[in-house]
Design a protein around this motif. Structure first.
Motif, mmCIF file in Angstrom:
data_model
loop_
_atom_site.group_PDB
_atom_site.id
_atom_site.type_symbol
_atom_site.label_atom_id
_atom_site.label_comp_id
_atom_site.label_asym_id
_atom_site.label_seq_id
_atom_site.Cartn_x
_atom_site.Cartn_y
_atom_site.Cartn_z
ATOM 1 N N ASP A 44 0.821 -1.211 0.000
ATOM 2 C CA ASP A 44 0.000 0.000 0.000
ATOM 3 C C ASP A 44 0.855 1.262 0.000
ATOM 4 O OD1 ASP A 44 -2.382 -1.421 -0.059
ATOM 5 O OD2 ASP A 44 -2.547 -1.464 2.136
ATOM 6 N N GLU A 45 2.001 1.200 0.655
ATOM 7 C CA GLU A 45 2.902 2.359 0.708
ATOM 8 C C GLU A 45 3.863 2.425 -0.477
ATOM 9 O OE1 GLU A 45 3.304 0.127 3.769
ATOM 10 O OE2 GLU A 45 1.326 0.970 4.190
ATOM 11 N N ASP A 46 4.200 1.265 -1.030
ATOM 12 C CA ASP A 46 5.202 1.211 -2.095
ATOM 13 C C ASP A 46 4.828 0.145 -3.124
ATOM 14 O OD1 ASP A 46 7.473 1.437 -3.652
ATOM 15 O OD2 ASP A 46 8.865 0.736 -2.096
ATOM 16 N N LEU A 47 3.786 0.420 -3.871
ATOM 17 C CA LEU A 47 3.281 -0.531 -4.856
ATOM 18 C C LEU A 47 4.323 -0.829 -5.930
ATOM 19 C CD1 LEU A 47 0.908 -2.262 -5.816
ATOM 20 C CD2 LEU A 47 0.070 -0.267 -7.082
ATOM 21 N N SER A 48 5.127 0.148 -6.301
ATOM 22 C CA SER A 48 6.099 -0.082 -7.378
ATOM 23 C C SER A 48 7.139 -1.140 -6.999
ATOM 24 C CB SER A 48 6.775 1.217 -7.800
ATOM 25 O OG SER A 48 7.578 1.724 -6.767
ATOM 26 N N SER A 49 7.550 -1.194 -5.747
ATOM 27 C CA SER A 49 8.508 -2.225 -5.320
ATOM 28 C C SER A 49 7.877 -3.605 -5.366
ATOM 29 C CB SER A 49 9.025 -1.938 -3.909
ATOM 30 O OG SER A 49 9.839 -0.800 -3.915
ATOM 31 N N PHE A 50 6.605 -3.682 -4.995
ATOM 32 C CA PHE A 50 5.884 -4.947 -5.050
ATOM 33 C C PHE A 50 5.761 -5.412 -6.500
ATOM 34 C CE2 PHE A 50 1.610 -7.161 -4.932
ATOM 35 C CZ PHE A 50 2.084 -8.331 -4.352
ATOM 36 N N ILE A 51 5.407 -4.505 -7.378
ATOM 37 C CA ILE A 51 5.290 -4.832 -8.801
ATOM 38 C C ILE A 51 6.640 -5.284 -9.353
ATOM 39 C CG2 ILE A 51 4.918 -3.805 -11.093
ATOM 40 C CD1 ILE A 51 2.650 -2.150 -9.761
ATOM 41 N N GLN A 52 7.696 -4.610 -8.954
ATOM 42 C CA GLN A 52 9.032 -4.989 -9.418
ATOM 43 C C GLN A 52 9.397 -6.392 -8.917
ATOM 44 O OE1 GLN A 52 12.267 -2.429 -8.217
ATOM 45 N NE2 GLN A 52 13.649 -3.345 -9.682
ATOM 46 N N ALA A 53 9.078 -6.706 -7.666
ATOM 47 C CA ALA A 53 9.382 -8.030 -7.121
ATOM 48 C C ALA A 53 8.612 -9.113 -7.879
ATOM 49 C CB ALA A 53 9.049 -8.078 -5.633
ATOM 50 N N LEU A 54 7.335 -8.848 -8.151
ATOM 51 C CA LEU A 54 6.536 -9.812 -8.914
ATOM 52 C C LEU A 54 7.084 -9.978 -10.325
ATOM 53 C CD1 LEU A 54 2.893 -8.817 -7.907
ATOM 54 C CD2 LEU A 54 4.198 -10.809 -7.126
ATOM 55 N N SER A 55 7.493 -8.890 -10.934
ATOM 56 C CA SER A 55 8.029 -8.932 -12.298
ATOM 57 C C SER A 55 9.330 -9.721 -12.362
ATOM 58 C CB SER A 55 8.240 -7.516 -12.826
ATOM 59 O OG SER A 55 7.006 -6.837 -12.889
ATOM 60 N N LYS A 56 10.201 -9.517 -11.396
ATOM 61 C CA LYS A 56 11.471 -10.260 -11.366
ATOM 62 C C LYS A 56 11.202 -11.750 -11.163
ATOM 63 C CE LYS A 56 14.529 -6.928 -11.614
ATOM 64 N NZ LYS A 56 15.447 -6.826 -12.735
ATOM 65 N N ASN A 57 10.244 -12.072 -10.309
ATOM 66 C CA ASN A 57 9.883 -13.465 -10.099
ATOM 67 C C ASN A 57 9.357 -14.081 -11.396
ATOM 68 O OD1 ASN A 57 9.416 -15.719 -8.129
ATOM 69 N ND2 ASN A 57 7.296 -15.409 -8.804
ATOM 70 N N LEU A 58 8.530 -13.341 -12.111
ATOM 71 C CA LEU A 58 8.005 -13.839 -13.373
ATOM 72 C C LEU A 58 9.118 -14.007 -14.402
ATOM 73 C CD1 LEU A 58 5.591 -14.785 -14.969
ATOM 74 C CD2 LEU A 58 5.093 -12.394 -15.532
ATOM 75 N N GLU A 59 10.099 -13.135 -14.390
ATOM 76 C CA GLU A 59 11.256 -13.286 -15.282
ATOM 77 C C GLU A 59 11.968 -14.609 -14.994
ATOM 78 O OE1 GLU A 59 13.940 -9.947 -15.135
ATOM 79 O OE2 GLU A 59 12.309 -8.534 -15.488
ATOM 80 N N PHE A 60 12.165 -14.900 -13.726
ATOM 81 C CA PHE A 60 12.808 -16.157 -13.344
ATOM 82 C C PHE A 60 12.023 -17.346 -13.891
ATOM 83 C CE2 PHE A 60 12.893 -19.813 -10.476
ATOM 84 C CZ PHE A 60 14.246 -20.116 -10.451
ATOM 85 N N TRP A 61 10.708 -17.335 -13.663
ATOM 86 C CA TRP A 61 9.876 -18.445 -14.106
ATOM 87 C C TRP A 61 9.812 -18.536 -15.627
ATOM 88 C CZ3 TRP A 61 8.677 -22.705 -11.842
ATOM 89 C CH2 TRP A 61 8.765 -22.759 -10.448
#
Length: 127
Positions: A44-61
């Motif tokens: 809620d405070e830092d949505l962009s970091s959450f999105i970046q973490a999800l994106s990096k995870n998806l890159e790995f997969w």
């Protein structure tokens, strides 16, 4: 360069830096999982970091999926199919979070990663 190519390049560079690819995979997946856990708590405070973490995870997969469908992959076909299924689920769930439901939990993604980590460490699944 596509996201997939960037992910593969980063992954390939990591694997060259050590003699044990399984240890590199474990370390990378542990970092990705940690990032999702930490950033989801503060989404809620830092949505962009959450999105970046999800994106990096998806890159790995994405790299995993590309590898398991390759002709040179020596894993048993059943395991390859299971890993590809996990990629498909990860992709769909991540896209739901990013595009449709910003309140949807990343817990299934975290559980998948943690189960794979246990497998890479040779630990049995928890009861």
């Amino acid at each position: 360069m596509t996201v997939s190519a960037l992910a593969r390049n980063a992954y390939d560079q990591s694997t060259r830096s050590t003699a044990n690819p399984r240890a590199v995979e474990r370390q990378l997946l542990a970092r990705l999982t940690s990032a999702i856990i930490v950033t989801e708590k503060k989404r809620d405070e830092d949505l962009s970091s959450f999105i970046q973490a999800l994106s990096k995870n998806l890159e790995f997969w994405t790299v995993v999926a590309t590898d398991v469908v390759g002709e040179g992959n020596k894993l048993p076909s059943e395991l390859r199919a299971q890993l590809f299924y996990l990629f498909e689920f990860t992709r769909k769930h991540t896209n739901k979070i990013l595009n449709q439901d910003h309140q949807l939990s990343a817990e299934p993604l975290i559980e998948i990663n943690q189960n794979i980590l246990r497998g890479l460490q040779g630990q049995p699944e928890p009861a």
